[in-house]
Design an enzyme around this catalytic site. Structure first.
Site, PDB file in Angstrom:
ATOM      1  N   GLU A 188       0.876  -1.173   0.000  1.00 43.89           N
ATOM      2  CA  GLU A 188       0.000   0.000   0.000  1.00 43.89           C
ATOM      3  C   GLU A 188       0.907   1.214   0.000  1.00 43.89           C
ATOM      4  O   GLU A 188       1.517   1.552   1.013  1.00 43.89           O
ATOM      5  CB  GLU A 188      -0.922  -0.022   1.223  1.00 43.89           C
ATOM      6  N   CYS A 190      -2.316   8.194   4.071  1.00 42.06           N
ATOM      7  CA  CYS A 190      -2.096   7.777   2.681  1.00 42.06           C
ATOM      8  C   CYS A 190      -3.307   8.090   1.811  1.00 42.06           C
ATOM      9  O   CYS A 190      -3.165   8.558   0.681  1.00 42.06           O
ATOM     10  CB  CYS A 190      -1.787   6.287   2.625  1.00 42.06           C
TER      11      CYS A 190
END
Length: 469
Positions: free
Chosen positions: A243, A277
């Site tokens: 990720e 993120c």
């Protein structure tokens, strides 16, 4: 149940080299973290490999019971964990911050423990019979970030344990204490060797990604580091879940009520002071509502107190480290120099303690500006005008990342039509960045690959095996 002092004492090394960990809000020393070596990592991996077969043999039901007990242990020490997280990472106790994160850690652990994953009969027609099962992979290496150190570690740990793997965690060098404390609490319930932490530098991380006895690696962090992990894991053909960086776009359609969406826009961009993120990093607003959206967003931003995280009134904190502070400062000043309009913020207090950067909105900024093109990962949001939805889509899709995105509209069907054209792993409608333990999450393009959460997340921590016959 731990107090802050008892928990800190338990994770403080009694021997060996250590380094000070400081509070990014005050500069004060929070505690000492051990300096582990590659040899320490090798020993941890050996213990994990030795413990794995017994852990797998317990079966899903028993492992789930132990995981639920570990979640109970987290809840029992939740306030101590939140206090440590606030002092090490900087995020305030309240709002969607430290207490929220600790609650998310136990919540995701419970979700992974309780999600069924049944064998699948893929064919049974009287002539052929084939059943798909998922077996444990082995030893999982988990490399976590400094922005949500506890919760993201659990995102990696929980499905790995549920599927019968053992885990070796390497936390960020910036936030090792939070993960050490979390694992210490969980290990009051879990069998020995099943879950371990190694705190060290990049050399330790590099060894983890190339270690011959690590069978799967999970990483959350920058695209650059993700690429390095891919290269170093190649010789051992490790399974990977990555990720990586986001730079998420939000697209505001012309039919919105600016006042109605302003607070959700704010938290979509500024949760964890922008250090997320999947936070919204660039906002595209139709010209017909542009000024109103900017004004309403500024009004909400002005009402959100920023300061030391242990103050119960604050909901925004400092940037976690000097490097990130410098990135945000550079990008905002470059935007200002280019002629963009700093609606609020900028100009951090150079004399005060801590890495505080004020909530910053930058309007009338070109799409090719560095503040738009680079992931700022902090409390500075560029707001770009557009006049045609196709133009907005072209700009939103113009980067080589695609973690998340959002579309904002009073017409949900129209928003879904636009969302289907956005190149991102998740596209939210009238919100941004919310995750759920049962909804798969992952990126496209250079935001990584592999899915986390729910049934798909469990499958990613198993080896598929078909028994045919």
């Amino acid at each position: 149940m731990h107090t802050f002092d008892s928990l800190l004492a338990q994770i403080t090394p009694s021997a060996g080299p250590t380094r000070d960990i400081t509070d990014p809000a005050t500069g004060e020393v929070v505690g000492q973290a051990p300096i582990h070596t590659v040899a320490d990592l090798d020993a941890a991996v050996k213990r994990a490999a030795s413990a794995q077969s017994d852990w797998a043999a317990l079966g899903h039901s028993t492992r789930s019971e132990l995981m639920l007990a570990a979640a109970d242990a987290i809840d029992a020490s939740a306030e101590a964990l939140a206090q440590l997280l606030t002092r090490e990472q900087g995020k305030p106790l309240n709002g969607p911050n430290a207490r929220f994160e600790v609650g998310g850690a136990s919540g995701w652990l419970r979700a992974a423990a309780s999600t069924p994953l049944d064998s699948q009969t893929v064919i049974d027609d009287g002539e052929s019979h084939a059943v798909l099962h998922y077996r444990p992979i082995g030893v999982v290496g988990a490399i976590g970030p400094w922005n949500w150190p506890m919760m993201i570690s659990v995102w990696q740990i929980a499905p790995a344990l549920r599927m019968g793997n053992t885990v070796v965690v390497k936390p960020s060098e910036y936030t090792p204490l939070s993960v050490l404390a979390l694992v210490t609490v969980m290990n009051e319930v879990l069998p020995g060797g099943v879950l371990q932490v190694v705190t060290g530098d990049r050399e330790v991380g590099a060894r983890l990604s190339s270690h011959p006895d690590i069978d799967k690696l999970m990483f959350t962090g920058s695209t650059a580091t993700g690429k390095a992990i891919i290269r170093s894991s190649a010789d051992t053909v490790k399974r990977l879940t990555l990720e990586l960086g986001g730079n998420d776009a939000g697209i505001v359609l012309p039919d919105v009520d600016p006042a109605a969406i302003a607070q959700d826009l704010f938290w979509g961009a500024f949760i964890n002071t922008g250090q997320t993120c999947a936070a919204m990093k660039r906002l595209y607003v139709h010209d017909s509502v542009y000024d109103a959206v900017v004004d309403e967003l500024a009004a909400v931003a002005a009402s959100m107190p920023m300061g030391v995280g242990t103050d119960e009134n604050n909901v925004l904190g400092p940037l976690q480290n000097k490097s990130q502070f410098d990135i945000v400062s550079r990008l905002v000043e470059e935007a200002r120099a280019s002629g963009a309009r700093v609606v609020m913020g900028g100009n951090p207090d150079a004399d005060g303690p801590g890495y505080f950067y004020p909530t910053t909105l930058v309007a009338d900024v070109n799409n090719d500006n560095a503040l738009v093109q680079e992931e700022q990962f902090g409390p500075a949001l560029p707001i770009i005008r557009y006049s045609d939805v196709d133009e907005a889509l072209a700009m939103a899709n113009g980067l080589d990342v695609g973690l998340g995105a959002s579309v904002w509209s009073s017409d949900r069907d129209a928003a879904r039509e636009v969302a289907a054209q956005v190149e991102a792993g998740t596209v939210w409608i009238n919100s941004h960045g919310g995750v759920h333990p049962m909804i798969p999450f992952g990126g496209v393009k250079q935001s990584g690959y592999g899915l986390e959460f729910g049934v798909e997340g469990l499958k990613a921590l198993g080896v598929p095996q078909v028994i045919n016959g």
